[in-house]
Motif scaffolding. Structure first.
Motif, mmCIF file in Angstrom:
data_model
loop_
_atom_site.group_PDB
_atom_site.id
_atom_site.type_symbol
_atom_site.label_atom_id
_atom_site.label_comp_id
_atom_site.label_asym_id
_atom_site.label_seq_id
_atom_site.Cartn_x
_atom_site.Cartn_y
_atom_site.Cartn_z
ATOM 1 N N ALA A 11 0.835 -1.200 0.000
ATOM 2 C CA ALA A 11 0.000 0.000 0.000
ATOM 3 C C ALA A 11 0.872 1.253 0.000
ATOM 4 O O ALA A 11 0.525 2.262 -0.608
ATOM 5 C CB ALA A 11 -0.930 0.000 1.196
ATOM 6 N N TYR A 12 2.000 1.196 0.668
ATOM 7 C CA TYR A 12 2.898 2.364 0.707
ATOM 8 C C TYR A 12 3.537 2.628 -0.654
ATOM 9 O O TYR A 12 3.900 3.756 -0.956
ATOM 10 C CB TYR A 12 3.990 2.157 1.762
ATOM 11 N N ALA A 13 3.669 1.593 -1.475
ATOM 12 C CA ALA A 13 4.268 1.756 -2.794
ATOM 13 C C ALA A 13 3.263 2.270 -3.813
ATOM 14 O O ALA A 13 3.656 2.747 -4.875
ATOM 15 C CB ALA A 13 4.843 0.428 -3.270
ATOM 16 N N ASP A 14 1.990 2.207 -3.544
ATOM 17 C CA ASP A 14 0.945 2.653 -4.469
ATOM 18 C C ASP A 14 0.898 4.187 -4.495
ATOM 19 O O ASP A 14 0.731 4.824 -3.454
ATOM 20 C CB ASP A 14 -0.405 2.090 -4.018
ATOM 21 N N PRO A 15 1.042 4.837 -5.687
ATOM 22 C CA PRO A 15 1.013 6.298 -5.752
ATOM 23 C C PRO A 15 -0.344 6.868 -5.330
ATOM 24 O O PRO A 15 -0.417 7.972 -4.794
ATOM 25 C CB PRO A 15 1.303 6.629 -7.203
ATOM 26 N N GLY A 16 -1.394 6.164 -5.540
ATOM 27 C CA GLY A 16 -2.716 6.633 -5.147
ATOM 28 C C GLY A 16 -2.867 6.682 -3.633
ATOM 29 O O GLY A 16 -3.617 7.503 -3.099
ATOM 30 N N PHE A 17 -2.193 5.789 -2.930
ATOM 31 C CA PHE A 17 -2.275 5.768 -1.481
ATOM 32 C C PHE A 17 -1.688 7.050 -0.886
ATOM 33 O O PHE A 17 -2.227 7.610 0.063
ATOM 34 C CB PHE A 17 -1.557 4.528 -0.930
ATOM 35 N N LEU A 18 -0.590 7.532 -1.466
ATOM 36 C CA LEU A 18 0.002 8.785 -1.006
ATOM 37 C C LEU A 18 -0.976 9.935 -1.184
ATOM 38 O O LEU A 18 -1.129 10.772 -0.298
ATOM 39 C CB LEU A 18 1.310 9.058 -1.761
ATOM 40 N N GLN A 19 -1.687 9.946 -2.321
ATOM 41 C CA GLN A 19 -2.703 10.989 -2.563
ATOM 42 C C GLN A 19 -3.848 10.842 -1.576
ATOM 43 O O GLN A 19 -4.366 11.829 -1.078
ATOM 44 C CB GLN A 19 -3.211 10.888 -4.011
ATOM 45 N N SER A 25 -7.039 12.857 2.854
ATOM 46 C CA SER A 25 -7.913 12.416 3.947
ATOM 47 C C SER A 25 -7.669 13.287 5.173
ATOM 48 O O SER A 25 -6.552 13.669 5.478
ATOM 49 C CB SER A 25 -7.687 10.954 4.273
ATOM 50 N N SER A 26 -8.736 13.582 5.856
ATOM 51 C CA SER A 26 -8.616 14.404 7.060
ATOM 52 C C SER A 26 -8.611 13.489 8.272
ATOM 53 O O SER A 26 -9.239 12.423 8.264
ATOM 54 C CB SER A 26 -9.750 15.405 7.122
ATOM 55 N N PRO A 27 -7.994 13.904 9.366
ATOM 56 C CA PRO A 27 -7.925 13.051 10.550
ATOM 57 C C PRO A 27 -9.285 12.870 11.206
ATOM 58 O O PRO A 27 -9.509 11.895 11.892
ATOM 59 C CB PRO A 27 -6.979 13.789 11.487
ATOM 60 N N GLY A 28 -10.246 13.759 10.992
ATOM 61 C CA GLY A 28 -11.537 13.654 11.647
ATOM 62 C C GLY A 28 -12.467 12.662 10.983
ATOM 63 O O GLY A 28 -13.479 12.273 11.528
ATOM 64 N N GLN A 29 -12.242 12.193 9.774
ATOM 65 C CA GLN A 29 -13.173 11.300 9.059
ATOM 66 C C GLN A 29 -13.030 9.869 9.431
ATOM 67 O O GLN A 29 -12.159 9.254 9.712
ATOM 68 C CB GLN A 29 -13.008 11.444 7.543
#
Length: 146
Positions: free
Chosen positions: A129-137, A142-146
């Motif tokens: 998951a860390y290697a996926d470029p979409g995961f970084l986006q 993403s906000s911490p409150g959601q």
């Protein structure tokens, strides 16, 4: 460097010599010739002690240099190995120091890598998951409150 008193003496000597030089133009020829001869004798007498002092200083320098070499090198042909050994000690200390610095840096890097690996393995997400470029986006948006 001249001290202030030496500078004052030098300035006074320059003034006296300037007046004497100016006054010699008015003297008769025979007196100027006697003064010139006396000046040459005085300079000759002054040069002899100066030359002896210079020779003594050169001799002292040679003796001190020879004495220093004899003490440090233990004299003769045996002195070469002693000088080489004494010269090699600082180089060996430098190499040992560099070796220990390199070991410490390697241990620090290994500890950092182990910490990162432990964090990845204990996390809920798989490492892919860390290697996926979409995961970084996704993390950025993403906000911490959601």
């Amino acid at each position: 460097m001249n001290s202030p008193s030496q500078t004052a003496v030098d300035a006074y000597a320059l003034r006296v010599t300037a007046r004497l030089t100016h006054a010699t133009e008015e003297l008769p020829y025979d007196i100027t010739e006697r003064l010139r001869a006396a000046r040459m004798q005085a300079l000759d007498k002054r040069k002899k002690p100066m030359a002896q002092a210079v020779r003594r200083a050169e001799t002292a320098t040679v003796l001190v240099g020879a004495g220093g070499a004899a003490v440090l090198g233990r004299g003769g042909d045996e002195g070469n190995w002693w000088r080489a050994l004494v010269s090699a000690v600082p180089v060996a200390a430098l190499l040992v120091g560099l070796f220990f610095v390199n070991m410490a840096q390697d241990q620090t890097v290994a500890a950092e890598i182990a910490e990162i690996d432990a964090a990845l393995l204990t996390d809920d997400l798989p490492p892919s998951a860390y290697a996926d470029p979409g995961f970084l986006q996704f993390i950025k948006t993403s906000s911490p409150g959601q």
